[in-house]
Design a protein around this motif. Structure first.
Motif, PDB file in Angstrom:
ATOM      1  N   ARG A  70     -34.155  -4.348  -4.841  1.00  0.00           N
ATOM      2  CA  ARG A  70     -34.100  -5.691  -4.272  1.00  0.00           C
ATOM      3  C   ARG A  70     -34.081  -5.638  -2.749  1.00  0.00           C
ATOM      4  O   ARG A  70     -33.636  -4.667  -2.145  1.00  0.00           O
ATOM      5  N   GLN A  71     -34.559  -6.712  -2.137  1.00  0.00           N
ATOM      6  CA  GLN A  71     -34.554  -6.825  -0.699  1.00  0.00           C
ATOM      7  C   GLN A  71     -33.328  -7.603  -0.259  1.00  0.00           C
ATOM      8  O   GLN A  71     -32.904  -8.554  -0.910  1.00  0.00           O
ATOM      9  N   GLY A  72     -32.734  -7.191   0.831  1.00  0.00           N
ATOM     10  CA  GLY A  72     -31.566  -7.880   1.357  1.00  0.00           C
ATOM     11  C   GLY A  72     -31.049  -7.161   2.580  1.00  0.00           C
ATOM     12  O   GLY A  72     -31.529  -6.084   2.956  1.00  0.00           O
TER      13      GLY A  72
ATOM     14  N   PRO B 278     -28.126  -3.899  -1.154  1.00  0.00           N
ATOM     15  CA  PRO B 278     -29.173  -4.239  -2.147  1.00  0.00           C
ATOM     16  C   PRO B 278     -29.435  -3.061  -3.071  1.00  0.00           C
ATOM     17  O   PRO B 278     -29.469  -1.901  -2.641  1.00  0.00           O
ATOM     18  N   ARG B 279     -29.631  -3.369  -4.341  1.00  0.00           N
ATOM     19  CA  ARG B 279     -29.829  -2.340  -5.361  1.00  0.00           C
ATOM     20  C   ARG B 279     -31.024  -2.685  -6.223  1.00  0.00           C
ATOM     21  O   ARG B 279     -31.548  -3.800  -6.182  1.00  0.00           O
TER      22      ARG B 279
ATOM     23  N   ASP C 152     -28.792 -12.680  -6.960  1.00  0.00           N
ATOM     24  CA  ASP C 152     -28.054 -12.595  -5.698  1.00  0.00           C
ATOM     25  C   ASP C 152     -27.220 -11.322  -5.646  1.00  0.00           C
ATOM     26  O   ASP C 152     -27.164 -10.645  -4.614  1.00  0.00           O
TER      27      ASP C 152
ATOM     28  N   ASP D  22     -30.201   2.239  -3.481  1.00  0.00           N
ATOM     29  CA  ASP D  22     -31.482   1.563  -3.696  1.00  0.00           C
ATOM     30  C   ASP D  22     -32.195   2.120  -4.923  1.00  0.00           C
ATOM     31  O   ASP D  22     -32.996   1.422  -5.558  1.00  0.00           O
TER      32      ASP D  22
ATOM     33  N   ALA E 269     -29.147  -8.274  -4.879  1.00  0.00           N
ATOM     34  CA  ALA E 269     -29.637  -8.270  -3.504  1.00  0.00           C
ATOM     35  C   ALA E 269     -28.510  -8.107  -2.495  1.00  0.00           C
ATOM     36  O   ALA E 269     -28.747  -8.166  -1.285  1.00  0.00           O
ATOM     37  N   GLY E 270     -27.276  -7.918  -2.969  1.00  0.00           N
ATOM     38  CA  GLY E 270     -26.148  -7.698  -2.075  1.00  0.00           C
ATOM     39  C   GLY E 270     -25.385  -8.950  -1.715  1.00  0.00           C
ATOM     40  O   GLY E 270     -24.402  -8.870  -0.967  1.00  0.00           O
ATOM     41  N   ARG E 271     -25.800 -10.098  -2.214  1.00  0.00           N
ATOM     42  CA  ARG E 271     -25.103 -11.350  -1.899  1.00  0.00           C
ATOM     43  C   ARG E 271     -24.008 -11.594  -2.949  1.00  0.00           C
ATOM     44  O   ARG E 271     -24.025 -12.568  -3.701  1.00  0.00           O
TER      45      ARG E 271
ATOM     46  N   THR F 169     -28.748  -4.894   4.596  1.00  0.00           N
ATOM     47  CA  THR F 169     -27.885  -3.755   4.316  1.00  0.00           C
ATOM     48  C   THR F 169     -26.650  -3.814   5.198  1.00  0.00           C
ATOM     49  O   THR F 169     -26.766  -4.020   6.414  1.00  0.00           O
TER      50      THR F 169
END
Length: 634
Positions: free
Chosen positions: A394-396, A390-391, A216, A353, A219-221, A398
């Protein structure tokens, strides 16, 4: 999760896990006393409704819901955490009545405006029920004077050996949840020291949650990840604290951030140690604290910690990741060291990214925090933005990019209360010259051609003190880019006062082959009028300039209409404040397209150098006096 809906399942799980853990050599539990199925190792037989009612009648209170539900399943408990060996059931509950006289010490000295928490604590000792029966000097007190909307009573725990005020738990259920977590934390530590694994369904579920939180976070969460990691930290799961500390650090939290398990790991230490060293150096300026630093982060004293701390103190520690993100870091550093911190942040943000973790316990480029030039860019807001991006491929979703921190132009100098720019300032702007070339044009005695390493203006003043004749008034200036095609050399808070009689504009010499703008501003106060001096030179000759001191205006040369001091500094009434100064700065911005970077000057790290004097030497018949104050013991 503090509420316990199913006491039987909760206590049965705790009892079974405690029993399983004893195979590692812990003392055996007391003999069971026919506790309910599943809780007989730590529990007791349930209290009947009649027994509970009898206790309530004796106390004159209805028991709080969570304690009432507890004794209805187990009338007491053994090993509540690591330091309370037996909790009271209905037959052992008693009023504490400040038996040890602790109300004299907590909450301490009366305050003119005590907080609600202090007021509650002041009466807690005399009105609480005591639940501890056997413990390692730990009091467990159930307070009927500290209740919530559900009728729950707060629980306070206190032990003199903890050297801290009583710890508050919002309910008995919350207290038991905390003690269950304490059991887990202590068992993790004990099993690790004994070379075995503490594993059960609870630990396996928590470890799965830690791994999900890592995904998570990448993915930026980060908020969801942080909550899951905090739960795992409470249970002492080995990876959780090191992962969560990375999130906390980007949110501006440094208290108790140690990255346990990472600082001593050769894979992560090159990035983690500088972050810890930078925080240590901020609190310990004494160079002799290298050993205490190594001990505090759990690394060998004869390892790399000493070298890292030395480089951090010297400002030479650089964050240098590999790959495309490393290239972006170098580009951002080049932008930031000349003052364009907003562009530097955009460069870093756009490359996130491409960032890749060093290993499975790496969530974000935390090494940025220790970089002397890039670290100051990471405000709390930007830290959130980085964590929400997201880094590692990963998908997420932005996040919406945050706005720039620097205002345009020069007018912000007239706002006041801008960090180091609270009072006077002076600067030189030079056209068609790179910042690195400014020492050759403005340097002291015409010999200073090298810039100092980037540092804050405060550090520059502390490190680069000089002993010189007072008449020289050589400015210690920070340098950088002042917009397209311009460079700046600026000094906030000059030590000397402006004097029309002796002032020599350093911009005149700097303008050979180009153009230069010089400004010296001293805002007024109730005791003296303000001063604003402006001069513009080209090819080594002053073209025009003016000085405004209060209502007195003097000028020379063909001043453009846009810079007419009589128009800019016209009387606007007592409430006008620094309006004339603002108008002049806005006019300079419009005429030359220049700017000064507020964030870099107030918070960042820039190159610096000493300029030539801003005034002439004393002439025949003129003198000066130097006063030196020496501090020391007789």
């Amino acid at each position: 999760m503090a509420d316990i809906d199913d006491w039987h399942s909760f206590l049965a799980q705790w009892s079974q896990e405690w029993e399983d853990a004893q195979d590692g050599g812990a003392p055996a539990a007391p003999a069971p006393e026919n506790g309910p199925a599943g809780t007989d190792t730590l529990g007791f037989p349930p209290a009947s409704e009649e027994r509970i009612l009898a206790l309530e009648e004796r106390l004159g209170h209805r028991l709080p819901p969570s304690y009432r539900a507890f004794v209805a399943v187990s009338d007491g408990w053994r090993h509540a955490g690591g330091f309370v060996w037996r909790l009271a059931g209905t037959g052992e509950v008693r009023w504490h009545e400040d038996a040890e006289g602790l109300s004299e010490y907590f909450p301490g000295e009366p305050d003119d405006e005590p907080t609600p928490e202090d007021a509650l604590l002041a009466g807690m000792w005399s009105r609480s029920l005591q639940l501890d029966v056997e413990s390692d000097g730990v009091y467990v007190l159930l307070d009927p004077g500290d209740t919530d909307g559900d009728g729950e009573w707060a629980v306070y725990t206190y032990a003199s050996w903890r050297a801290s005020p009583p710890e508050r738990h919002p309910s008995f259920g919350a207290f038991m949840r905390d003690m269950y977590q304490e059991f887990h934390r202590l068992e993790v530590d004990r099993s690790s020291r004994e070379g075995r694994e503490f594993a059960n369904a609870t630990t396996r579920a928590l470890d799965e949650a830690v791994e999900a939180a890592r995904r998570d976070a990448l993915a930026g969460r980060y908020e969801r990840a942080s909550a899951a990691l905090a739960e795992a930290v409470a249970y002492g799961r080995p990876r959780a604290q090191g992962l969560r500390d990375q999130i906390r650090r980007f949110l501006g939290e440094t208290y108790m951030v140690y990255f346990p398990g990472l600082a001593a790991d050769p894979l992560y230490a090159p990035e983690i140690l500088p972050v810890l060293a930078a925080e240590h150096a901020r609190h310990h300026r004494d160079e002799t604290h290298a050993l205490s630093f190594a001990r505090s982060v759990g690394v060998p004293a004869d390892g790399p910690a000493d070298d890292v701390l030395r480089r951090v103190r010297a400002g030479t520690c650089r964050y240098a990741p590999e790959g495309p993100f490393g290239l972006a870091v170098e580009e951002a550093r080049e932008q930031a060291r000349w003052g364009d911190t907003d562009a530097a942040w955009r460069t870093l943000r756009g490359a996130l990214d491409a960032w890749r973790p060093l290993g499975p316990d790496h969530l974000a480029p935390v090494g940025l925090c220790a970089d002397p030039v890039l670290g100051p860019l990471l405000t709390v807001e930007r830290g959130r933005e980085l964590l929400a991006t997201p880094r590692a491929g990963r998908q997420g979703e932005t996040p919406v990019p945050s706005g720039d921190l620097d205002p345009p132009g020069l007018a912000w100098l007239a706002d006041g209360e801008q960090g180091v720019f609270r009072a006077s300032y002076r600067f030189v702007l030079v056209e068609s010259v790179e910042p690195a070339a400014l020492p050759g044009l403005l340097g002291a005695d015409g010999t200073t051609t090298v810039l100092n390493e980037p540092m804050t203006l405060w550090d520059a003043r502390m490190r680069l003190r000089e002993n010189s004749s007072s008449w020289e008034d050589r400015a210690l200036t920070a340098v950088g880019r002042a917009g397209r095609g311009w460079s700046f050399a600026v000094e906030p808070g000059p030590g000397g006062r402006f004097s029309e009689k002796r002032f020599v504009s350093p911009g005149t010499a700097a303008s050979r082959g180009t153009r230069a703008v010089t400004v010296w501003c001293e805002p007024g106060d109730p005791h003296r009028p303000g001063v604003f001096q402006l001069s513009v030179a080209r090819d080594g000759v002053e073209q025009y300039g003016f000085t405004v001191r209060g209502e007195e205006v003097t000028g020379q040369g063909a001043i453009p209409d846009v810079l007419d001091p009589h128009r800019l500094f016209q009387e606007d009434g007592p409430a006008s404040g620094r309006l004339g100064e603002r108008r002049a700065l806005e006019a300079l911005t419009a005429l030359f397209g220049v700017r000064l970077p507020r964030f870099a000057l107030a918070h960042g790290r820039l190159h610096s150098f000493r300029t030539r004097p801003w005034n002439r030497a004393p002439g025949p018949g003129e003198g000066y006096m130097t006063v030196r104050v020496v501090h020391g013991t007789p």
